[in-house]
Scaffold this active site. Structure first.
Site, mmCIF file in Angstrom:
data_model
loop_
_atom_site.group_PDB
_atom_site.id
_atom_site.type_symbol
_atom_site.label_atom_id
_atom_site.label_comp_id
_atom_site.label_asym_id
_atom_site.label_seq_id
_atom_site.Cartn_x
_atom_site.Cartn_y
_atom_site.Cartn_z
ATOM 1 N N ALA A 120 -24.679 33.045 -172.742
ATOM 2 C CA ALA A 120 -25.376 33.818 -173.771
ATOM 3 C C ALA A 120 -26.754 33.223 -173.994
ATOM 4 C CB ALA A 120 -24.582 33.778 -175.063
ATOM 5 N N LYS A 176 -17.761 20.159 -163.073
ATOM 6 C CA LYS A 176 -18.849 20.851 -163.794
ATOM 7 C C LYS A 176 -20.028 19.887 -163.985
ATOM 8 C CE LYS A 176 -20.426 24.309 -166.534
ATOM 9 N NZ LYS A 176 -21.439 23.815 -167.343
ATOM 10 N N ASN A 184 -29.445 21.147 -163.590
ATOM 11 C CA ASN A 184 -30.148 21.098 -164.873
ATOM 12 C C ASN A 184 -31.431 20.262 -164.831
ATOM 13 O OD1 ASN A 184 -27.758 22.452 -165.381
ATOM 14 N ND2 ASN A 184 -27.574 21.703 -167.467
#
Ligand code: KPL
Length: 295
Positions: A120, A176, A184
């Site tokens: 989101a 992960k 990142n």
């Protein structure tokens, strides 16, 4: 089962919207006054969420979709109350190392870790866009009984489908972490979308990082070859090619990043086990100091 959500961040708002649609009892714990949020669905439709406040009520399940560095600061003021309850604390953030701190703060509360591919983005202060859905996985960190597991699996299967309960969430979190430790910081340093990291000029950095991370993971009992890690990193770069990573967004917005809990965690584990992690260490420094990469 009464559910509490900490904050009105992007993922937190998606959770509130889903709970509202499912007609499940929930409330939001936030230091700031609560406001209505508009959710843009994947189909481009708009829906409103009007979250109720918790007003001092301690929920049965507390969803904590905060950045890694925010979790302890948010939970500490509630710790005395939470210790008197059997509230399940459900952590949802990038990186590792926070769950141990939360367990030390709340040693008797049931604790679980969740990782989700549901994405989101805040597009305006009160507008959140759902950018993707995907597998959600959760597993026990501490004090999760069989009945808890059944109840929580049912909740998450409705809230964030598709859902899988993981017997060994640690392995999932390490996998992960490996993905986040490459995508990142590199996407933040080079100010690029995830897909741009597929360019050959980044190959060597990927290979060196994967080798360092695989060596550290091995000492944590998670056996992955550098090639296996690279394949999963590449798959995420392809699948999220058009997205900016969360660290890219944080750096662009001048906000704190999760670097200490991603590459910083690898650096710390490497140092503790005698594994050299020079490239991870350098990434931590560059992101912390806001310096450009030398490569
Ligand atoms: O988790 C992510 C993040 O941005 O934090 C990835 C998987 C890298 C997707 O962008």
């Amino acid at each position: 089962m009464h559910i509490g959500i900490m904050s009105q961040g992007a993922i937190a708002s998606i959770l509130a919207w889903r709970l509202q649609k499912l007609d499940l009892p929930y409330c939001v714990l936030s230091k700031r006054p609560l406001h209505p949020v508009q959710i843009e669905t994947l189909e481009g439709e708009a829906d409103m969420v009007l979250p109720p406040g918790c007003n001092g009520k301690i929920p049965d399940v507390l969803l904590v979709p905060l950045k890694a560095w925010q979790v302890m600061t948010a939970l500490e003021p509630l710790a005395a109350k939470l210790r008197q309850t059997n509230t399940v604390i459900a952590l949802m953030h990038n990186g590792m190392g926070v769950a141990e701190q939360v367990h030390a703060l709340l040693p008797d509360n049931p604790l679980l870790a969740i990782t989700t591919r549901c994405g989101a983005l805040r597009i305006e202060s009160q507008r959140i866009r759902l950018t993707g859905t995907g597998l959600t996985q959760a597993g026990a960190v501490a004090n999760i009984s069989e009945p808890h597991m059944a109840q929580l699996s049912e909740l998450f299967s409705r809230l964030l489908p598709p859902f899988e309960w993981q017997q060994d969430i640690n392995q999932v979190l390490w996998d992960k972490l490996a993905i986040n430790a490459v995508i990142n910081p590199l996407s933040a340093l080079y100010q690029c979308k995830n897909g741009e990291l597929l360019q050959p000029r980044f190959d060597l950095l990927h290979e060196q990082l994967a080798a360092e991370i695989a060596a550290v993971m091995d000492t944590a009992g998670v056996s992955r070859s550098a090639a296996q890690l690279l394949a999963s990193i590449r798959a995420v770069e392809q699948a999220t090619a058009q997205n900016y990573s969360s660290m890219n967004r944080d750096v662009t917005a001048g906000k704190p990043t999760e670097i200490d809990f991603i590459n910083g965690f690898i650096k710390q584990k490497g140092a503790a086990t005698g594994i050299a992690t020079p490239l991870n260490n350098e990434l931590v420094e560059l992101i912390q100091d806001g310096k450009p990469p030398r490569w």
